[in-house]
Scaffold this motif. Structure first.
Motif, short mmCIF file in Angstrom:
data_model
loop_
_atom_site.label_atom_id
_atom_site.label_comp_id
_atom_site.label_asym_id
_atom_site.label_seq_id
_atom_site.Cartn_x
_atom_site.Cartn_y
_atom_site.Cartn_z
N LEU A 70 0.75 -1.06 0.17
CA LEU A 70 -0.04 0.04 -0.04
C LEU A 70 0.90 1.38 -0.20
N LEU A 71 2.12 1.27 0.78
CA LEU A 71 2.89 2.32 0.64
C LEU A 71 3.49 2.53 -0.69
N LEU A 72 3.67 1.37 -1.23
CA LEU A 72 4.38 1.55 -2.94
C LEU A 72 3.24 2.12 -3.81
N VAL A 73 1.96 1.59 -3.56
CA VAL A 73 0.80 2.29 -4.35
C VAL A 73 0.91 3.78 -4.03
N VAL A 74 0.73 4.30 -3.00
CA VAL A 74 0.46 5.62 -2.53
C VAL A 74 1.93 6.38 -3.15
N LEU A 75 2.98 5.79 -2.86
CA LEU A 75 4.12 6.34 -3.53
C LEU A 75 4.13 6.55 -5.08
N SER A 77 1.57 6.45 -6.83
CA SER A 77 0.48 7.39 -7.30
C SER A 77 0.93 8.84 -7.19
N LEU A 78 1.64 9.03 -6.10
CA LEU A 78 2.26 10.60 -5.92
C LEU A 78 3.19 10.84 -6.79
N ALA A 79 4.22 10.03 -7.05
CA ALA A 79 5.21 9.92 -8.20
C ALA A 79 4.46 10.38 -9.62
N ALA A 80 3.63 9.76 -9.89
CA ALA A 80 2.96 9.66 -11.17
C ALA A 80 2.16 11.05 -11.07
N PHE A 81 1.68 11.55 -10.22
CA PHE A 81 0.99 12.64 -10.29
C PHE A 81 2.12 13.97 -10.35
N VAL A 82 3.18 13.83 -9.52
CA VAL A 82 3.88 14.83 -9.71
C VAL A 82 4.60 14.93 -11.28
N GLY A 83 4.99 13.52 -11.63
CA GLY A 83 5.72 13.48 -13.13
C GLY A 83 4.51 14.04 -14.00
#
Length: 161
Positions: A70-75, A77-83
């Motif tokens: 779940l931490l990997l999923v959140v990170l 998603s966050l990286a994809a959003f920032v990207g």
């Protein structure tokens, strides 16, 4: 010294056992636990303690990998959003610069076309006005000067050129 620690250790163990019994009793008297134990799954686990223990160990041991996932999923998603935000910013910047270049070229082209049209208009209007304007008497006098001899046109008319 070992004899002195034994009575206090047994008192501590009895106190710990009493607290543990109170905790187990409070959990067993919880309304949600009572409702679960009345369900078919709760009754099955009550009749099969090894299955209950296996399920408990599985849930406890799987909590860490599931948490990491779940931490990997959140990170991610966050990286994809920032990207996406960075990529969108880059695309908008490049598009803005390209639009600025196109507008500058169009401005230069419009100025040159306008200048060409104005120069053509002035030249054509002066030529047309000189062709269509009535001739002044001095120009007529110059053309019909008596000093100029009459010449014959190729059509055979006599007149002044």
């Amino acid at each position: 010294m070992a004899k002195e620690d034994t009575p206090s250790t047994s008192k501590d163990l009895q106190e710990l056992q009493r607290k543990l019994c109170l905790l187990i009793e409070s959990v067993q008297n919880n309304s949600k636990v009572v409702a679960f134990m009345k369900s078919p799954v709760g009754q099955y686990l009550d009749r099969h303690p090894f299955a209950a223990l296996t399920l408990l160990v599985f849930v406890v041991m799987s909590a860490v990998p599931v948490g990491f996932f779940l931490l990997l999923v959140v990170l991610t998603s966050l990286a994809a959003f920032v990207g996406v935000m960075l990529l969108e910013g880059l695309v908008l910047s490049v598009g803005g610069v390209a639009l600025l270049c196109v507008l500058c070229v169009l401005g230069f082209v419009s100025l040159s076309v306008s200048g060409t049209i104005i120069v053509s208009y002035v030249a054509m209007s002066s030529l047309i006005s000189s062709w269509l304007s009535p001739r002044s008497p001095s120009a007529d006098h110059f053309l019909s000067s008596p000093n100029r001899p009459l010449t014959q046109n190729p059509s055979g008319d006599a007149g002044r050129p």
